[in-house]
Design a protein around this motif. Sequence first.
Motif, PDB file in Angstrom:
ATOM      1  N   ALA A  26       0.837  -1.214   0.000  1.00 49.60           N
ATOM      2  CA  ALA A  26       0.000   0.000   0.000  1.00 49.60           C
ATOM      3  C   ALA A  26       0.865   1.255   0.000  1.00 49.60           C
ATOM      4  N   GLU A  27       1.970   1.229   0.759  1.00 47.71           N
ATOM      5  CA  GLU A  27       2.882   2.376   0.788  1.00 47.71           C
ATOM      6  C   GLU A  27       3.523   2.594  -0.577  1.00 47.71           C
ATOM      7  N   ILE A  28       3.914   1.493  -1.231  1.00 51.08           N
ATOM      8  CA  ILE A  28       4.549   1.588  -2.550  1.00 51.08           C
ATOM      9  C   ILE A  28       3.555   2.102  -3.584  1.00 51.08           C
ATOM     10  N   GLU A  29       2.326   1.597  -3.533  1.00 46.47           N
ATOM     11  CA  GLU A  29       1.296   2.047  -4.478  1.00 46.47           C
ATOM     12  C   GLU A  29       0.992   3.530  -4.285  1.00 46.47           C
ATOM     13  N   SER A  30       0.980   3.972  -3.048  1.00 47.26           N
ATOM     14  CA  SER A  30       0.757   5.397  -2.771  1.00 47.26           C
ATOM     15  C   SER A  30       1.913   6.237  -3.295  1.00 47.26           C
ATOM     16  N   ALA A  31       3.142   5.737  -3.133  1.00 49.60           N
ATOM     17  CA  ALA A  31       4.339   6.471  -3.554  1.00 49.60           C
ATOM     18  C   ALA A  31       4.430   6.610  -5.063  1.00 49.60           C
ATOM     19  N   THR A  32       3.865   5.631  -5.791  1.00 51.24           N
ATOM     20  CA  THR A  32       3.975   5.609  -7.257  1.00 51.24           C
ATOM     21  C   THR A  32       2.651   5.930  -7.953  1.00 51.24           C
ATOM     22  N   ARG A  33       1.669   6.417  -7.195  1.00 49.45           N
ATOM     23  CA  ARG A  33       0.325   6.667  -7.734  1.00 49.45           C
ATOM     24  C   ARG A  33      -0.182   5.405  -8.453  1.00 49.45           C
ATOM     25  N   ASN A  34      -0.058   4.291  -7.716  1.00 52.37           N
ATOM     26  CA  ASN A  34      -0.486   2.983  -8.231  1.00 52.37           C
ATOM     27  C   ASN A  34       0.257   2.603  -9.515  1.00 52.37           C
ATOM     28  N   PHE A  35       1.575   2.791  -9.468  1.00 58.87           N
ATOM     29  CA  PHE A  35       2.472   2.442 -10.573  1.00 58.87           C
ATOM     30  C   PHE A  35       2.088   3.183 -11.865  1.00 58.87           C
ATOM     31  N   ASP A  36       1.970   4.474 -11.734  1.00 57.22           N
ATOM     32  CA  ASP A  36       1.631   5.350 -12.861  1.00 57.22           C
ATOM     33  C   ASP A  36       2.809   5.392 -13.837  1.00 57.22           C
ATOM     34  N   ASP A  37       2.542   5.093 -15.110  1.00 57.96           N
ATOM     35  CA  ASP A  37       3.593   5.084 -16.134  1.00 57.96           C
ATOM     36  C   ASP A  37       4.251   6.451 -16.317  1.00 57.96           C
ATOM     37  N   GLU A  38       3.557   7.513 -15.927  1.00 58.31           N
ATOM     38  CA  GLU A  38       4.144   8.851 -16.040  1.00 58.31           C
ATOM     39  C   GLU A  38       5.330   9.034 -15.089  1.00 58.31           C
ATOM     40  N   LEU A  39       5.420   8.165 -14.085  1.00 58.86           N
ATOM     41  CA  LEU A  39       6.514   8.255 -13.109  1.00 58.86           C
ATOM     42  C   LEU A  39       7.674   7.325 -13.433  1.00 58.86           C
ATOM     43  N   TYR A  50      10.439   3.514 -10.984  1.00 60.28           N
ATOM     44  CA  TYR A  50       9.564   4.674 -10.827  1.00 60.28           C
ATOM     45  C   TYR A  50      10.198   5.703  -9.887  1.00 60.28           C
ATOM     46  N   GLU A  51       9.932   6.965 -10.181  1.00 57.82           N
ATOM     47  CA  GLU A  51      10.240   8.006  -9.210  1.00 57.82           C
ATOM     48  C   GLU A  51       9.049   8.086  -8.265  1.00 57.82           C
ATOM     49  N   GLY A  52       9.327   7.989  -6.970  1.00 59.50           N
ATOM     50  CA  GLY A  52       8.225   7.999  -6.020  1.00 59.50           C
ATOM     51  C   GLY A  52       8.524   8.860  -4.815  1.00 59.50           C
ATOM     52  N   ARG A  53       7.512   9.086  -4.022  1.00 60.54           N
ATOM     53  CA  ARG A  53       7.668   9.858  -2.781  1.00 60.54           C
ATOM     54  C   ARG A  53       7.156   9.020  -1.617  1.00 60.54           C
ATOM     55  N   ILE A  54       8.009   8.847  -0.624  1.00 63.80           N
ATOM     56  CA  ILE A  54       7.618   8.057   0.538  1.00 63.80           C
ATOM     57  C   ILE A  54       7.543   8.954   1.766  1.00 63.80           C
ATOM     58  N   SER A  55       6.724   8.542   2.709  1.00 60.32           N
ATOM     59  CA  SER A  55       6.622   9.306   3.946  1.00 60.32           C
ATOM     60  C   SER A  55       7.827   8.993   4.826  1.00 60.32           C
ATOM     61  N   SER A  96      22.452   3.556  -2.322  1.00 58.36           N
ATOM     62  CA  SER A  96      21.909   3.098  -1.044  1.00 58.36           C
ATOM     63  C   SER A  96      20.532   2.476  -1.233  1.00 58.36           C
ATOM     64  N   LEU A  97      20.362   1.294  -0.643  1.00 61.89           N
ATOM     65  CA  LEU A  97      19.055   0.657  -0.621  1.00 61.89           C
ATOM     66  C   LEU A  97      18.319   1.128   0.629  1.00 61.89           C
ATOM     67  N   ILE A  98      17.178   1.771   0.451  1.00 60.08           N
ATOM     68  CA  ILE A  98      16.400   2.286   1.573  1.00 60.08           C
ATOM     69  C   ILE A  98      15.502   1.195   2.153  1.00 60.08           C
ATOM     70  N   GLY A  99      14.933   0.386   1.280  1.00 64.34           N
ATOM     71  CA  GLY A  99      14.052  -0.665   1.758  1.00 64.34           C
ATOM     72  C   GLY A  99      13.520  -1.521   0.627  1.00 64.34           C
ATOM     73  N   TYR A 100      12.546  -2.369   0.955  1.00 63.79           N
ATOM     74  CA  TYR A 100      12.002  -3.279  -0.042  1.00 63.79           C
ATOM     75  C   TYR A 100      10.568  -3.638   0.326  1.00 63.79           C
ATOM     76  N   CYS A 101       9.868  -4.238  -0.632  1.00 65.43           N
ATOM     77  CA  CYS A 101       8.510  -4.722  -0.419  1.00 65.43           C
ATOM     78  C   CYS A 101       8.432  -6.133  -0.973  1.00 65.43           C
ATOM     79  N   ASP A 102       7.935  -7.056  -0.175  1.00 66.03           N
ATOM     80  CA  ASP A 102       7.813  -8.452  -0.574  1.00 66.03           C
ATOM     81  C   ASP A 102       6.432  -8.928  -0.146  1.00 66.03           C
ATOM     82  N   GLU A 103       5.448  -8.549  -0.939  1.00 71.33           N
ATOM     83  CA  GLU A 103       4.049  -8.787  -0.542  1.00 71.33           C
ATOM     84  C   GLU A 103       3.201  -9.091  -1.761  1.00 71.33           C
TER      85      GLU A 103
END
Length: 356
Positions: A26-39, A50-55, A96-103
């Motif tokens: 959910a955090e990744i989808e929010s960061a990428t606007r649900n994997f928007d191709d524009e990003l 994708y370029e994304g923004r995380i909290s 630098s690797l900030i994190g990952y998602c495995d879900e």
Amino acid sequence: MNSASGEGEKSSTMTTGHSCRLFSLAEIESATRNFDDELVIGQGGFGKVYEGRISSEEAGHVVAIKRLDSMSDQGEIEFRAEINLLSTLRHCHLVSLIGYCDENKEMILVYEFMPNGTLYHHLHKAHTPLSWVTRLKIAIGAARGLDYLHTGVGTQHGVIHRDVKTSNILLDDNWAAMISDFGLSKIGPTNQLVSYVDASVKGTFGYLDPEYFYTRKLTRKTDVYAFGVVLFELLSGRLPVDERNGEDQCSLVRWAQKCVKERKLDQMVDSNIKGTIFPKCLKLFAQIADRCVHSVPKERPTMTMVLASLQAVLEVQEKSNQSGNSSGVTGFSWNIHNYFVSGTKPNSGTYTQTFD
């Protein structure tokens, strides 16, 4: 354009034992606007970036989010390898690797964002007029990162990257080089004599060490070969393989080796930087690259030697720029210089132990 910052500003920024953040889908989808191709800022065999923004503590922290395509050849093994490796290694010239998602069968990596993208993009797509000094500093930064991997500084083991190429060299806002994409990396003892026999050869056509391809024996010199190709790319602005140049010049390595052998170094220089390279620097840089792609792995230098030599080239170039002339290779070991010029291995001094 700002060039990469110097060694003094960078040398104290390496640490180990970095913990990665586990992101929810959910955090990744929010960061990428649900994997928007524009990003989308990049795409390869692994999938899209994708370029994304995380909290975070910094509101709207910008990151690069790599989503593994379910159809990609790079699967869970590479995904786990990258997480494990970048959780252990930290260096100012490694991304630098900030994190990952495995879900939910998604495999996603979240990296520090590199505003200036890949070196490949600037050399071959955007045709950015990178100055000679900027190119040298990029080469030095990448060499520092690889040397850190190979020598195992701060770790019990060294690392062979296995996929060194300009599209895996990212550039930060100061144009400093960052080695990226560790999915194919191999961890092992730092002994230069150690080799691994691979059932299947990994790497990228054009950067692939012929000796590794034919023997399946993987050593740190496999990375050195690929880095030599990167050096020739930086000097010439040419692709590693380009059929548009005709059969005799299709391979960058073979064409560059011929130019070095025939002492036609001026023919190798990218038109964007012609007339800006001090002749001694051009000669030594070409010899370093040529030595890196030597057909016999044991005749190639280590990354420690390549780094020292590139730093010397930069020193001479900057002194030449300041004075309009330079009388010699100041601060540079003549043992190392003679090695690149004549092939004579140094028999004393700091770098004797770096040859195998």
